[in-house]
Scaffold this motif. Structure first.
Motif, PDB file in Angstrom:
ATOM      1  N   UNK A 285       0.864  -1.188   0.000  1.00 28.16           N
ATOM      2  CA  UNK A 285       0.000   0.000   0.000  1.00 28.16           C
ATOM      3  C   UNK A 285       0.898   1.236   0.000  1.00 28.16           C
ATOM      4  N   UNK A 286       1.842   1.276   0.947  1.00 31.50           N
ATOM      5  CA  UNK A 286       2.764   2.408   1.031  1.00 31.50           C
ATOM      6  C   UNK A 286       3.913   2.221   0.052  1.00 31.50           C
ATOM      7  N   UNK A 287       4.256   3.292  -0.642  1.00 35.68           N
ATOM      8  CA  UNK A 287       5.346   3.295  -1.604  1.00 35.68           C
ATOM      9  C   UNK A 287       6.671   3.346  -0.843  1.00 35.68           C
ATOM     10  N   UNK A 288       7.356   2.230  -0.784  1.00 32.35           N
ATOM     11  CA  UNK A 288       8.574   2.099   0.016  1.00 32.35           C
ATOM     12  C   UNK A 288       9.683   3.038  -0.438  1.00 32.35           C
ATOM     13  N   UNK A 289       9.726   3.355  -1.723  1.00 26.75           N
ATOM     14  CA  UNK A 289      10.781   4.227  -2.246  1.00 26.75           C
ATOM     15  C   UNK A 289      10.545   5.698  -1.900  1.00 26.75           C
ATOM     16  N   UNK A 290       9.325   6.064  -1.573  1.00 29.98           N
ATOM     17  CA  UNK A 290       9.018   7.473  -1.265  1.00 29.98           C
ATOM     18  C   UNK A 290       8.740   7.701   0.216  1.00 29.98           C
ATOM     19  N   UNK A 291       8.826   6.674   1.037  1.00 28.48           N
ATOM     20  CA  UNK A 291       8.579   6.764   2.470  1.00 28.48           C
ATOM     21  C   UNK A 291       9.608   7.689   3.127  1.00 28.48           C
ATOM     22  N   UNK A 292       9.131   8.563   4.011  1.00 27.70           N
ATOM     23  CA  UNK A 292      10.007   9.512   4.708  1.00 27.70           C
ATOM     24  C   UNK A 292       9.763   9.394   6.212  1.00 27.70           C
ATOM     25  N   UNK A 293      10.853   9.287   6.975  1.00 26.56           N
ATOM     26  CA  UNK A 293      10.793   9.307   8.438  1.00 26.56           C
ATOM     27  C   UNK A 293      11.836  10.328   8.895  1.00 26.56           C
ATOM     28  N   UNK A 294      11.366  11.349   9.613  1.00 23.69           N
ATOM     29  CA  UNK A 294      12.263  12.406  10.071  1.00 23.69           C
ATOM     30  C   UNK A 294      11.933  12.810  11.505  1.00 23.69           C
ATOM     31  N   UNK A 295      12.945  13.218  12.270  1.00 22.36           N
ATOM     32  CA  UNK A 295      12.663  13.795  13.587  1.00 22.36           C
ATOM     33  C   UNK A 295      11.847  15.069  13.399  1.00 22.36           C
ATOM     34  N   UNK A 296      10.988  15.357  14.366  1.00 19.36           N
ATOM     35  CA  UNK A 296      10.172  16.569  14.293  1.00 19.36           C
ATOM     36  C   UNK A 296      10.202  17.275  15.641  1.00 19.36           C
ATOM     37  N   UNK A 297      10.347  18.589  15.584  1.00 17.80           N
ATOM     38  CA  UNK A 297      10.255  19.434  16.775  1.00 17.80           C
ATOM     39  C   UNK A 297       8.892  20.112  16.702  1.00 17.80           C
ATOM     40  N   UNK A 298       7.965  19.630  17.504  1.00 20.60           N
ATOM     41  CA  UNK A 298       6.603  20.148  17.453  1.00 20.60           C
ATOM     42  C   UNK A 298       6.486  21.485  18.171  1.00 20.60           C
ATOM     43  N   UNK A 299       5.729  22.378  17.585  1.00 14.71           N
ATOM     44  CA  UNK A 299       5.468  23.671  18.207  1.00 14.71           C
ATOM     45  C   UNK A 299       4.163  23.635  19.007  1.00 14.71           C
ATOM     46  N   UNK A 300       3.445  22.531  18.911  1.00 15.93           N
ATOM     47  CA  UNK A 300       2.190  22.353  19.658  1.00 15.93           C
ATOM     48  C   UNK A 300       2.240  21.038  20.413  1.00 15.93           C
ATOM     49  N   UNK A 301       1.290  20.839  21.282  1.00 15.20           N
ATOM     50  CA  UNK A 301       1.223  19.603  22.040  1.00 15.20           C
ATOM     51  C   UNK A 301       0.631  18.456  21.249  1.00 15.20           C
ATOM     52  N   UNK A 302       0.707  17.301  21.816  1.00 20.46           N
ATOM     53  CA  UNK A 302       0.107  16.091  21.243  1.00 20.46           C
ATOM     54  C   UNK A 302      -1.087  15.681  22.106  1.00 20.46           C
ATOM     55  N   UNK A 303      -2.002  14.920  21.541  1.00 23.97           N
ATOM     56  CA  UNK A 303      -3.128  14.458  22.354  1.00 23.97           C
ATOM     57  C   UNK A 303      -2.625  13.550  23.467  1.00 23.97           C
ATOM     58  N   UNK A 304      -3.358  13.472  24.571  1.00 19.65           N
ATOM     59  CA  UNK A 304      -2.942  12.587  25.664  1.00 19.65           C
ATOM     60  C   UNK A 304      -2.985  11.125  25.227  1.00 19.65           C
ATOM     61  N   UNK A 305      -2.175  10.330  25.879  1.00 19.03           N
ATOM     62  CA  UNK A 305      -2.163   8.896  25.602  1.00 19.03           C
ATOM     63  C   UNK A 305      -3.421   8.288  26.211  1.00 19.03           C
ATOM     64  N   UNK A 306      -4.198   7.534  25.406  1.00 15.98           N
ATOM     65  CA  UNK A 306      -5.415   6.928  25.951  1.00 15.98           C
ATOM     66  C   UNK A 306      -5.099   5.961  27.089  1.00 15.98           C
ATOM     67  N   UNK A 307      -5.970   5.903  28.057  1.00 18.94           N
ATOM     68  CA  UNK A 307      -5.741   4.964  29.169  1.00 18.94           C
ATOM     69  C   UNK A 307      -6.501   3.689  28.978  1.00 18.94           C
TER      70      UNK A 307
END
Length: 119
Positions: free
Chosen positions: A97-119
């Protein structure tokens, strides 16, 4: 994760879909398994947010056939290799499904928060 605990590095994943005629059918065929996997990773606090990219026309309520073009996710993990292994273990990756040749994984410095982890 409490606010007193240091957060792990965050990584953004852009996983574009293949564009051949069978790509959408492959995505839909394995989607339930993919969703089970990402829900488990979300409960574990590893996958913090994710979703599918669609074509601009797909937001029109009159469009019944939504067109997916890829997936975007934000992971928290100790390093990029862990994230790559998680992505490569996903049914979308294994089922072409995902195009392996175009896949990108990069570190990110977020300027906003993330949703809480579900319990």
């Amino acid at each position: 994760m409490s606010s007193s605990m240091p957060s792990l590095p965050r990584f953004v994943v852009w996983a574009p879909d293949y564009t051949d005629d069978g790509a959408l059918q492959r995505r839909l065929a394995v989607r339930p398994s993919h969703l089970e996997n990402i829900q488990a990773l979300t409960r574990q606090g590893i996958l913090r947010v994710g979703g599918a990219f669609m074509t601009p026309e797909s937001v029109d309520p009159a469009v019944t056939n939504k067109a997916f073009v890829g997936s975007c996710m934000i992971f928290e993990a100790e390093n990029i290799d862990i994230v790559r292994k998680l992505v490569e273990a996903d049914i979308y990756y294994k089922s072409e499904v995902w195009d392996k040749d175009r896949l990108v994984i990069l570190p990110i410095a977020l300027a906003t928060g993330l949703p809480p982890i579900p319990s």
